[in-house]
Scaffold this active site. Sequence first.
Site, PDB file in Angstrom:
ATOM      1  N   ASP A 364       0.826  -1.203   0.000  1.00  0.00           N
ATOM      2  CA  ASP A 364       0.000   0.000   0.000  1.00  0.00           C
ATOM      3  C   ASP A 364       0.866   1.262   0.000  1.00  0.00           C
ATOM      4  O   ASP A 364       2.019   1.241   0.418  1.00  0.00           O
ATOM      5  CB  ASP A 364      -0.900   0.019   1.248  1.00  0.00           C
ATOM      6  CG  ASP A 364      -0.095  -0.052   2.531  1.00  0.00           C
ATOM      7  OD1 ASP A 364       0.876  -0.831   2.567  1.00  0.00           O
ATOM      8  OD2 ASP A 364      -0.416   0.667   3.490  1.00  0.00           O
ATOM      9  N   GLU A 365       0.273   2.328  -0.449  1.00  0.00           N
ATOM     10  CA  GLU A 365       0.833   3.677  -0.308  1.00  0.00           C
ATOM     11  C   GLU A 365       2.313   3.782  -0.684  1.00  0.00           C
ATOM     12  O   GLU A 365       3.085   4.430   0.018  1.00  0.00           O
ATOM     13  CB  GLU A 365       0.638   4.178   1.127  1.00  0.00           C
ATOM     14  CG  GLU A 365      -0.820   4.293   1.509  1.00  0.00           C
ATOM     15  CD  GLU A 365      -1.039   4.582   2.990  1.00  0.00           C
ATOM     16  OE1 GLU A 365      -1.976   5.337   3.286  1.00  0.00           O
ATOM     17  OE2 GLU A 365      -0.314   4.047   3.833  1.00  0.00           O
TER      18      GLU A 365
HETATM   19  C1  TNX Z   1      -3.800   3.806   5.536  1.00  0.00           C
HETATM   20  S1  TNX Z   1      -4.928   1.402   4.578  1.00  0.00           S
HETATM   21  C2  TNX Z   1      -2.812   2.849   5.638  1.00  0.00           C
HETATM   22  C3  TNX Z   1      -2.051   2.737   6.889  1.00  0.00           C
HETATM   23  C4  TNX Z   1      -2.519   3.715   7.918  1.00  0.00           C
HETATM   24  C5  TNX Z   1      -4.011   3.822   7.861  1.00  0.00           C
HETATM   25  C6  TNX Z   1      -4.592   4.667   8.932  1.00  0.00           C
HETATM   26  C7  TNX Z   1      -3.504   1.054   4.264  1.00  0.00           C
HETATM   27  C8  TNX Z   1      -3.314  -0.136   3.512  1.00  0.00           C
HETATM   28  N1  TNX Z   1      -2.556   1.890   4.710  1.00  0.00           N
HETATM   29  O1  TNX Z   1      -0.679   2.899   6.636  1.00  0.00           O
HETATM   30  O2  TNX Z   1      -2.108   3.274   9.162  1.00  0.00           O
HETATM   31  O3  TNX Z   1      -4.373   4.349   6.611  1.00  0.00           O
HETATM   32  O4  TNX Z   1      -5.964   4.642   8.907  1.00  0.00           O
END
Ligand code: TNX
Length: 557
Positions: A364-365
């Site tokens: 993710d991200e």
């Molecule tokens: C998004 S959802 C993230 C996390 C954060 C979270 C906080 C996702 C796969 N990654 O790194 O902790 O939001 O809500």
Amino acid sequence: MGRRLRPLLLLCASLLAATSLPAVSATADTGVRSGQGTAHGPRSLDEVIPAPASVRAKGKPYTLSPRTVIRVSGGHGPGRDRVRGHGRGKKGGHDASSGARQVAEQLADLLRPATGYRLPVTTRPGRDGIHLRLSGERGLGPEGYRLHVTERATVLSAREPAGLFHGIQTLRQLLPAAVEADSTRPGPWQIAGGTLTDKPRYAYRSAMLDVSRHFFPVDSVKRYIDQLALYKINTLHLHLSDDQGWRIAIDSWPRLTTHGGSTQVGGGPGGYYTKADYRDIVRYAADRHLTVVPEIDMPSHTNAALASYAELNCDGKAPPLYTGTDVGFSSLCVPLERTYDFADDVIRELAALTPGPYLHIGGDEAHSTSEEDFAAFMKRVQPLVAKYGKTAVGWHQITAAPRRGTIAQYWGYDETGAEERAQVAAAARNGTRLVISPADRSYLDMKYDKDTPLGLSWAGYVSTERSYDWDPATYLDGVPERAVLGVEAPLWTETLSTSAQLEYMAFPKLPGIAELGWSPAATHDWDTYRVRLARQAPRWDLMGVNYYRSPQVPWDG
Ligand code: TNX
């Protein structure tokens, strides 16, 4: 959108409840309806969370007494041949029988403190008492069970010990909340008469705990596991690494924990699980029929690893440890060969600690990794998971590098772009199975409303109703129903550092996600659910669960 659709959904739900659901029926002799119960009599058979698939109320209740025995059959004594006779091999033989015995002991442990009864567990046959029976009967699947209650006996049957275990959670909820007390209470201890037949809608019913942003010791994880088991959650996803901390010992890269695990959000001391700690968690979960899915988040969310080993950085320099709450700033060095030695070692050691079939590799991200690098990285790392005998799970961005068998976890929300959704849906049509965990529905760390003192709100406020009122099967357009493996309720811990805080965010929303994962869609109805939910509160009070008293729920008292 959800708001505008609600009246229509409610209308549909009440029509369904009124027409096609003999399962949620009035009891023949008491006239007790779903969710109403009575002040003194036993609670009705459908007052359980998650809602059972089918309930038929009939006859007089069963009453526990000081002479009640718990009988196990289907593995020892006369039951053994019958189970073997169904040709289910090893699982129906000794393993299953000891599994059934274990569930019987768990039930006795649960009931003894409040009832004060001896409740001996025996394999001696008899017609009275509480029976836990492994039977070859078809239709219940690996986790289903049937509960048949008459004045003389309570008979719980299942194909596998997991079904018996889920069945005793139902039994537990059918008894007065006082059964959760740790000292003797007066009773009476009655279970309503009738038959309840139950099995899950989805095979994968998960809760995620982020032990990286704040570290949670083994006992806190066990406490959460106990709470999950009560609602028939069968998967614990542990988010074991992130920018702020690496929490699992990897022998071939020891600084990951000694250095990378030495802090957390806000700069506290952090911590990590030794391999023995981790095995202890896995065993504790398995005893409660939960599978642990470990996650190492890559290629982003890796500052703790990059800080521990300079050689993993493209420029050869280790960054400092990080104790803030930003995301997406770190990345493993995709062109560097050493990166794949690291990934191979970590996945090999983690797979060896993991009896379950899945290993989560994050994804993710990855805002500081180029699209090309991300795809190249995932192309190389997914086969490593397969090499060590596991199925890869990734956050849904992994569908940018699709691989046969990999499971994608959808974490988008109402504002997620059409293109991103379409990529996930296309992968699902091509055979990628999905775990659905929408951030604005199932993220337990989202604030309930603007006044919630803990949690985040990047996906909006998520009230108890909003978190319950959606359908995993239809949530994503263009996804075939068979592609949905199940649901998850993630709990990120940027703002949470104690069990009491975890519980404040998880309760009362977690039972709703558990119900979406277990119960047939036809039972879905917020208006009756909120009444059942309210009835859980006295139980949580006795268990010491620190829940949020949502104004949407008609709590007693
Ligand atoms: C998004 S959802 C993230 C996390 C954060 C979270 C906080 C996702 C796969 N990654 O790194 O902790 O939001 O809500």
